[in-house]
Scaffold this active site. Sequence first.
Site, PDB file in Angstrom:
ATOM      1  N   MET A   1     -14.030   0.059  -2.447  1.00 48.84           N
ATOM      2  CA  MET A   1     -14.747  -1.052  -2.048  1.00 48.84           C
ATOM      3  C   MET A   1     -13.925  -1.800  -0.869  1.00 48.84           C
ATOM      4  O   MET A   1     -14.014  -2.870  -0.388  1.00 48.84           O
ATOM      5  CB  MET A   1     -14.577  -2.103  -3.058  1.00 48.84           C
ATOM      6  CG  MET A   1     -15.614  -1.745  -4.361  1.00 48.84           C
ATOM      7  SD  MET A   1     -16.220  -3.237  -5.329  1.00 48.84           S
ATOM      8  CE  MET A   1     -14.942  -3.868  -5.831  1.00 48.84           C
TER       9      MET A   1
ATOM     10  N   HIS B   1      -5.294   3.488  -2.304  1.00 50.46           N
ATOM     11  CA  HIS B   1      -6.590   4.168  -1.839  1.00 50.46           C
ATOM     12  C   HIS B   1      -6.071   5.530  -1.079  1.00 50.46           C
ATOM     13  O   HIS B   1      -6.872   6.591  -1.232  1.00 50.46           O
ATOM     14  CB  HIS B   1      -7.273   3.290  -1.032  1.00 50.46           C
ATOM     15  CG  HIS B   1      -8.048   2.149  -1.624  1.00 50.46           C
ATOM     16  ND1 HIS B   1      -7.446   0.878  -1.682  1.00 50.46           N
ATOM     17  CD2 HIS B   1      -8.946   2.057  -2.200  1.00 50.46           C
ATOM     18  CE1 HIS B   1      -8.040  -0.040  -2.099  1.00 50.46           C
ATOM     19  NE2 HIS B   1      -9.109   0.512  -2.707  1.00 50.46           N
TER      20      HIS B   1
ATOM     21  N   MET C   1      -0.935  -1.368  -7.572  1.00 48.31           N
ATOM     22  CA  MET C   1      -1.652  -1.857  -6.444  1.00 48.31           C
ATOM     23  C   MET C   1      -2.950  -2.063  -6.612  1.00 48.31           C
ATOM     24  O   MET C   1      -3.996  -1.487  -7.505  1.00 48.31           O
ATOM     25  CB  MET C   1      -1.373  -0.550  -5.243  1.00 48.31           C
ATOM     26  CG  MET C   1       0.017  -0.726  -4.951  1.00 48.31           C
ATOM     27  SD  MET C   1       0.083   0.481  -3.370  1.00 48.31           S
ATOM     28  CE  MET C   1       1.834   0.588  -3.229  1.00 48.31           C
TER      29      MET C   1
ATOM     30  N   GLY D   1      -8.857   5.980  -9.509  1.00 44.62           N
ATOM     31  CA  GLY D   1      -7.836   5.692  -9.920  1.00 44.62           C
ATOM     32  C   GLY D   1      -7.715   5.663 -11.676  1.00 44.62           C
ATOM     33  O   GLY D   1      -8.700   5.043 -11.963  1.00 44.62           O
TER      34      GLY D   1
ATOM     35  N   GLN E   1     -21.940  -5.439  -9.265  1.00 45.70           N
ATOM     36  CA  GLN E   1     -20.697  -5.222 -10.364  1.00 45.70           C
ATOM     37  C   GLN E   1     -20.109  -6.529 -10.543  1.00 45.70           C
ATOM     38  O   GLN E   1     -18.879  -6.517 -11.016  1.00 45.70           O
ATOM     39  CB  GLN E   1     -19.788  -4.081  -9.930  1.00 45.70           C
ATOM     40  CG  GLN E   1     -18.838  -4.028  -8.973  1.00 45.70           C
ATOM     41  CD  GLN E   1     -18.261  -2.501  -8.635  1.00 45.70           C
ATOM     42  OE1 GLN E   1     -18.747  -1.661  -8.019  1.00 45.70           O
ATOM     43  NE2 GLN E   1     -16.773  -2.735  -9.099  1.00 45.70           N
TER      44      GLN E   1
HETATM   45  O1  PAF Z   1     -13.133   0.921  -8.450  1.00 42.43           O
HETATM   46  C1  PAF Z   1     -13.676   0.617  -7.389  1.00 42.43           C
HETATM   47  O2  PAF Z   1     -13.301   0.219  -6.353  1.00 42.43           O
HETATM   48  C2  PAF Z   1     -15.424   0.413  -7.814  1.00 42.43           C
HETATM   49  O3  PAF Z   1     -15.617   0.000  -8.907  1.00 42.43           O
HETATM   50  C3  PAF Z   1     -16.213   1.530  -7.163  1.00 42.43           C
HETATM   51  C4  PAF Z   1     -15.744   2.871  -8.196  1.00 42.43           C
HETATM   52  C5  PAF Z   1     -15.998   1.946  -5.962  1.00 42.43           C
HETATM   53  C6  PAF Z   1     -17.711   1.251  -7.402  1.00 42.43           C
HETATM   54  O4  PAF Z   1     -18.008   0.060  -6.701  1.00 42.43           O
END
Ligand code: PAF
Length: 284
Positions: free
Chosen positions: A30, A37, A184, A147, A61
């Site tokens: 996201m 990341h 993090m 993660g 979500q």
């Molecule tokens: O973990 C995340 O950043 C989000 O839940 C994901 C897997 C990108 C789905 O939007």
Amino acid sequence: MKILTSPGAMRAWTREQVVLGNKTALVPTMGFFHEGHLSLMRMAAQYADTLVVSLFVNPIQFGPNEDLDRYPRSFTKDCELAEGEGVEVLFAPEAGDMYPPGFQTTVSVEHLSRSLCGADRPGHFNGVTTVVSKLFHIVQPDCAVFGQKDFQQLSIIRRMVQDLDIGVDILAHPIVREPDGLAMSSRNAYLDADQRKSALSLSKGIALARSLYTDGKLDTAVLTEKVKKHILSYSGTEVNYISFIDCSSLEPVDRADQETLVALAVTIDGRVRLIDNGLLAGTG
Ligand code: PAF
């Protein structure tokens, strides 16, 4: 690095890779990239010839009173960081590309989505599984990296892939922590200096659970009380949940053993909800 926004263009790019005989890895994100990341991207790059990162703050979500509007965003910096990691395509669709008018299909992993964060954030995991399955259909990766900080999310995605026969290998990356132990997270950006200190209650709570376990304290009701008391000793903390669960089934356990994971969610000053977890017998 190519920046693609339309699902059609993304799918066309993957088709070319298949023709070229290239394997593709996907890191779904996201955005608001941090070292966590970037570590996922580095791991993904080892398992494929080409690397795709999706950047999409998935509205479905987030609950009605959650942080969708203030979720941190930094598109230009994210592009620079992704390019620096050798990402070939950044797939960054708009909400309207992913959920056009009339959209009405969702993917739900029933049982695993109900407990822990699912109990705290109703509908959250249906939003996650729906967007991740869409990303898998659009990008058609050979593997995808998630993660372990989002341990429940990882278990749910593994279940979804197995149940729906989705041919994507799911790879897990260990939690990446700041030097003082804080896991993090993009949401750490919300913390001011005092809240940052209180945020350490999560990793310190896990460390306490581990040391009690090592000392032979196995009754999880006792462990829960001690960890809770420790977390509440930090300013502004509110415990959403502390759960001692089996790391495969995610079911709560009464007695801790090698397979027991402690999972926690803590809200700081009523504004910043953070999660963390660790195997009692582990270190990360
Ligand atoms: O973990 C995340 O950043 C989000 O839940 C994901 C897997 C990108 C789905 O939007």
